[in-house]
Design a protein around this motif. Sequence first.
Motif, mmCIF file in Angstrom:
data_model
loop_
_atom_site.group_PDB
_atom_site.id
_atom_site.type_symbol
_atom_site.label_atom_id
_atom_site.label_comp_id
_atom_site.label_asym_id
_atom_site.label_seq_id
_atom_site.Cartn_x
_atom_site.Cartn_y
_atom_site.Cartn_z
ATOM 1 N N ILE A 191 37.972 28.525 47.027
ATOM 2 C CA ILE A 191 39.133 28.910 46.204
ATOM 3 C C ILE A 191 39.825 27.655 45.675
ATOM 4 C CG2 ILE A 191 41.515 29.784 46.436
ATOM 5 C CD1 ILE A 191 40.422 32.187 47.882
ATOM 6 N N LYS A 192 39.964 26.662 46.560
ATOM 7 C CA LYS A 192 40.635 25.418 46.145
ATOM 8 C C LYS A 192 39.814 24.695 45.075
ATOM 9 C CE LYS A 192 43.496 24.542 50.206
ATOM 10 N NZ LYS A 192 43.591 23.890 51.516
ATOM 11 N N ALA A 193 38.491 24.728 45.242
ATOM 12 C CA ALA A 193 37.625 24.056 44.256
ATOM 13 C C ALA A 193 37.737 24.756 42.901
ATOM 14 C CB ALA A 193 36.175 24.065 44.739
ATOM 15 N N ARG A 194 37.767 26.117 42.936
ATOM 16 C CA ARG A 194 37.876 26.875 41.689
ATOM 17 C C ARG A 194 39.241 26.627 41.030
ATOM 18 N NH1 ARG A 194 36.748 32.595 40.164
ATOM 19 N NH2 ARG A 194 35.626 32.904 42.102
ATOM 20 N N ASP A 195 40.316 26.608 41.838
ATOM 21 C CA ASP A 195 41.666 26.322 41.305
ATOM 22 C C ASP A 195 41.656 24.974 40.602
ATOM 23 O OD1 ASP A 195 42.640 28.587 42.506
ATOM 24 O OD2 ASP A 195 43.902 27.559 43.976
ATOM 25 N N ASP A 196 41.031 23.996 41.276
ATOM 26 C CA ASP A 196 41.027 22.647 40.750
ATOM 27 C C ASP A 196 40.326 22.618 39.380
ATOM 28 O OD1 ASP A 196 41.480 19.807 41.113
ATOM 29 O OD2 ASP A 196 39.298 19.679 41.135
ATOM 30 N N ARG A 197 39.182 23.321 39.295
ATOM 31 C CA ARG A 197 38.447 23.351 38.017
ATOM 32 C C ARG A 197 39.258 24.077 36.942
ATOM 33 N NH1 ARG A 197 33.348 24.269 40.353
ATOM 34 N NH2 ARG A 197 33.657 26.497 40.241
ATOM 35 N N ASP A 198 39.864 25.216 37.305
ATOM 36 C CA ASP A 198 40.584 26.014 36.309
ATOM 37 C C ASP A 198 41.888 25.355 35.851
ATOM 38 O OD1 ASP A 198 38.547 27.870 36.514
ATOM 39 O OD2 ASP A 198 39.662 29.282 37.774
ATOM 40 N N MET A 199 42.543 24.621 36.785
ATOM 41 C CA MET A 199 43.855 24.048 36.446
ATOM 42 C C MET A 199 43.748 22.684 35.791
ATOM 43 S SD MET A 199 46.009 24.967 39.848
ATOM 44 C CE MET A 199 46.411 26.634 40.299
ATOM 45 N N ASN A 200 42.622 21.998 36.049
ATOM 46 C CA ASN A 200 42.534 20.620 35.557
ATOM 47 C C ASN A 200 41.555 20.418 34.413
ATOM 48 O OD1 ASN A 200 44.517 19.536 37.312
ATOM 49 N ND2 ASN A 200 43.060 19.853 38.974
ATOM 50 N N ARG A 201 40.996 21.508 33.878
ATOM 51 C CA ARG A 201 40.106 21.330 32.726
ATOM 52 C C ARG A 201 40.979 20.973 31.518
ATOM 53 N NH1 ARG A 201 39.087 27.667 32.938
ATOM 54 N NH2 ARG A 201 40.885 28.326 31.744
ATOM 55 N N THR A 202 40.347 20.318 30.530
ATOM 56 C CA THR A 202 41.163 19.865 29.400
ATOM 57 C C THR A 202 41.493 21.021 28.466
ATOM 58 O OG1 THR A 202 39.091 19.203 28.404
ATOM 59 C CG2 THR A 202 40.441 17.451 29.345
ATOM 60 N N VAL A 203 40.599 22.023 28.395
ATOM 61 C CA VAL A 203 40.828 23.108 27.444
ATOM 62 C C VAL A 203 41.423 24.334 28.139
ATOM 63 C CG1 VAL A 203 38.342 23.550 27.571
ATOM 64 C CG2 VAL A 203 39.669 24.700 25.848
ATOM 65 N N ALA A 204 42.555 24.810 27.570
ATOM 66 C CA ALA A 204 43.261 25.998 28.086
ATOM 67 C C ALA A 204 43.340 26.014 29.614
ATOM 68 C CB ALA A 204 42.592 27.282 27.571
ATOM 69 N N PRO A 205 43.900 24.973 30.227
ATOM 70 C CA PRO A 205 43.984 24.973 31.697
ATOM 71 C C PRO A 205 44.906 26.086 32.190
ATOM 72 C CG PRO A 205 45.310 23.195 30.800
ATOM 73 C CD PRO A 205 44.579 23.810 29.629
ATOM 74 N N LEU A 206 44.620 26.529 33.412
ATOM 75 C CA LEU A 206 45.462 27.556 34.016
ATOM 76 C C LEU A 206 46.842 26.999 34.302
ATOM 77 C CD1 LEU A 206 46.011 30.208 35.571
ATOM 78 C CD2 LEU A 206 44.966 29.136 37.561
#
Length: 239
Positions: A191-206
């Motif tokens: 879950i933490k790894a997925r959060d990290d990917r979703d929140m820190n991507r450059t395009v439309a981050p969570l």
Amino acid sequence: MSNIEVQDLPETPPAGPVITVDGPSGAGKGTLCQMLAAKLGWALLDSGALYRVTALAAQKQNVALDSDNAVAKIAAQLDVEFKVTPQCDGVEVILGGENVTSNLRTEETGAMASQVAAINSVRDALLERQRAFQQPPGLIADGRDMGTVVFPQAELKIYLTASAEERGQRRYKQLIEAGKSANLARIIEDIKARDDRDMNRTVAPLKPAADAIVIDSTSMSINAVFDQVQQAAQKIGLL
Ligand code: DC
């Protein structure tokens, strides 16, 4: 002066109001959105399912998930159908004629979806498809960027979150109750790894939209969350 009278112009169909629900995986968005759609009699957009289906389609066609252009092409040409089950107790997802419902919600598909969701051109390809769900009498839109990118004009924006530990516990309980084996520490790590990917991507981050109501459901029941959203909807005349 133009010869075209105002009354001759084609009318834009009325779009209907939108409630957006964004937040990390496992925060309870899916359940909340189903409760809202049932209460209001509105349509439901599960935008995560579009990213999941894109990943499954790429896998089926042996396209590597990091081949941006090839995956974007797949997203643009998705032959997908969301069908309410004959028992009306869920949605079946048909990809290129094949029922992929049972593969859609697995952890593996979720991780692949998170990868394709980080590709800018994939997000562009899915944008209009998502906006086309807006219809009267209204739409509940579930995702990560519903309030920030897809429906920035939404009447009500909710950002639903909970601690990674609590979301992990909920997921663990679901798996155990379904008779599957599960490792809590591993689930929380994922879950933490997925959060990290979703929140820190450059395009439309969570992230919450500036005008979103943020609800932390860590120590709240789903009914308490639903009541809070209902009250917010009532306040602006949606209910
Ligand atoms: O909500 P979900 O678990 O079905 O979403 C699967 C993945 O898709 C998730 O890791 C993030 C991504 N996603 C996204 O980037 N934008 C959305 N609007 C919905 C999902």
